[in-house]
Motif scaffolding. Structure first.
Motif, mmCIF file in Angstrom:
data_model
loop_
_atom_site.group_PDB
_atom_site.id
_atom_site.type_symbol
_atom_site.label_atom_id
_atom_site.label_comp_id
_atom_site.label_asym_id
_atom_site.label_seq_id
_atom_site.Cartn_x
_atom_site.Cartn_y
_atom_site.Cartn_z
ATOM 1 N N MET A 89 0.816 -1.117 0.225
ATOM 2 C CA MET A 89 0.214 -0.043 0.055
ATOM 3 C C MET A 89 0.859 1.268 -0.169
ATOM 4 O O MET A 89 0.254 2.240 0.286
ATOM 5 C CB MET A 89 -1.129 -0.009 1.265
ATOM 6 N N GLY A 90 2.171 0.999 -0.497
ATOM 7 C CA GLY A 90 3.030 2.399 -0.625
ATOM 8 C C GLY A 90 3.092 3.201 0.835
ATOM 9 O O GLY A 90 3.535 2.527 1.815
ATOM 10 N N VAL A 112 -1.583 1.597 -4.676
ATOM 11 C CA VAL A 112 -1.510 0.132 -4.641
ATOM 12 C C VAL A 112 -0.164 0.012 -5.501
ATOM 13 O O VAL A 112 0.055 0.436 -6.444
ATOM 14 C CB VAL A 112 -2.427 -0.742 -5.260
ATOM 15 N N GLU A 113 0.928 -0.553 -4.809
ATOM 16 C CA GLU A 113 2.332 -0.960 -5.640
ATOM 17 C C GLU A 113 2.475 -2.218 -5.517
ATOM 18 O O GLU A 113 2.207 -3.073 -4.569
ATOM 19 C CB GLU A 113 3.020 -0.057 -4.737
ATOM 20 N N VAL A 114 2.779 -2.740 -6.772
ATOM 21 C CA VAL A 114 3.401 -4.014 -6.689
ATOM 22 C C VAL A 114 5.024 -3.975 -7.032
ATOM 23 O O VAL A 114 5.587 -3.459 -7.880
ATOM 24 C CB VAL A 114 2.633 -4.786 -7.859
ATOM 25 N N GLU A 115 5.720 -4.883 -6.263
ATOM 26 C CA GLU A 115 7.119 -4.794 -6.183
ATOM 27 C C GLU A 115 7.736 -3.226 -6.286
ATOM 28 O O GLU A 115 8.683 -2.919 -7.029
ATOM 29 C CB GLU A 115 7.592 -5.605 -7.524
ATOM 30 N N HIS A 116 7.004 -2.381 -5.607
ATOM 31 C CA HIS A 116 7.514 -1.005 -5.380
ATOM 32 C C HIS A 116 7.329 -0.017 -6.597
ATOM 33 O O HIS A 116 7.677 1.054 -6.667
ATOM 34 C CB HIS A 116 8.887 -0.842 -5.019
ATOM 35 N N ALA A 117 6.481 -0.659 -7.493
ATOM 36 C CA ALA A 117 6.122 0.242 -8.516
ATOM 37 C C ALA A 117 4.480 0.521 -8.533
ATOM 38 O O ALA A 117 3.857 -0.572 -8.290
ATOM 39 C CB ALA A 117 6.230 -0.592 -9.863
ATOM 40 N N LEU A 118 4.215 1.834 -8.845
ATOM 41 C CA LEU A 118 3.077 2.090 -8.595
ATOM 42 C C LEU A 118 1.971 1.477 -9.544
ATOM 43 O O LEU A 118 2.162 1.377 -10.832
ATOM 44 C CB LEU A 118 2.533 3.536 -8.940
ATOM 45 N N CYS A 119 0.948 0.826 -9.105
ATOM 46 C CA CYS A 119 -0.313 0.032 -9.998
ATOM 47 C C CYS A 119 -1.267 0.988 -10.142
ATOM 48 O O CYS A 119 -1.774 1.146 -11.173
ATOM 49 C CB CYS A 119 -0.385 -1.317 -9.239
ATOM 50 N N SER A 120 -1.675 1.312 -8.955
ATOM 51 C CA SER A 120 -2.893 2.264 -9.086
ATOM 52 C C SER A 120 -3.099 3.010 -7.699
ATOM 53 O O SER A 120 -2.612 2.952 -6.942
ATOM 54 C CB SER A 120 -4.436 1.476 -9.239
#
Length: 131
Positions: A89-90, A112-120
């Motif tokens: 959740m960043g 929402v971040e997945v592996e430290h990359a912003l997803c949404s």
């Protein structure tokens, strides 16, 4: 206690137009100082027909979003704290909580971040009025 619940959810993803979904439904609302719970059954319109969604607000700084039924999920947000769950959740959630025994407003915004990359980026605006 029965309540009219108005929910607007917006999801923003990089390079894609924001998607906003609005829902007005009846559900239940329970309030006591330091704890508020609002719950409702999702409709076909949300794609989660029959799933029970609840938001639990504790001490004005923690919100737990639970979904139960054909989809089971739980996300916990603490004002200003990052949280690892199924999603990262960043930098934590921003929230505005104005609730009393008659209802009120809950605004919740999180990334929402997945592996430290912003997803949404996601935003819920919920208005509750007891009936």
């Amino acid at each position: 206690q029965a309540a009219k619940i108005s929910i607007t959810g917006t999801q923003r993803m990089e390079g894609v137009e924001p998607e906003t979904l609005g829902l007005v439904t009846e559900g239940s609302y329970c309030y006591e100082p330091g704890l508020a719970i609002v719950s409702y059954v999702e409709s076909e319109m949300t794609g989660l027909e029959g799933v029970v969604t609840s938001f639990t607000v504790e001490d004005g700084r923690t919100v737990t979003l639970r979904r139960t039924g054909k989809l089971n999920a739980e996300m916990r947000f603490v004002r200003g704290q990052a949280h690892d769950s199924l999603y990262d959740m960043g930098f934590g959630a921003m929230m505005t909580i104005l609730l009393n025994e008659h209802g009120g407003v809950l605004d919740l915004e999180y990334r929402v971040e997945v592996e430290h990359a912003l997803c949404s980026r996601n935003h819920y605006h919920i208005e509750i009025r007891t009936i």
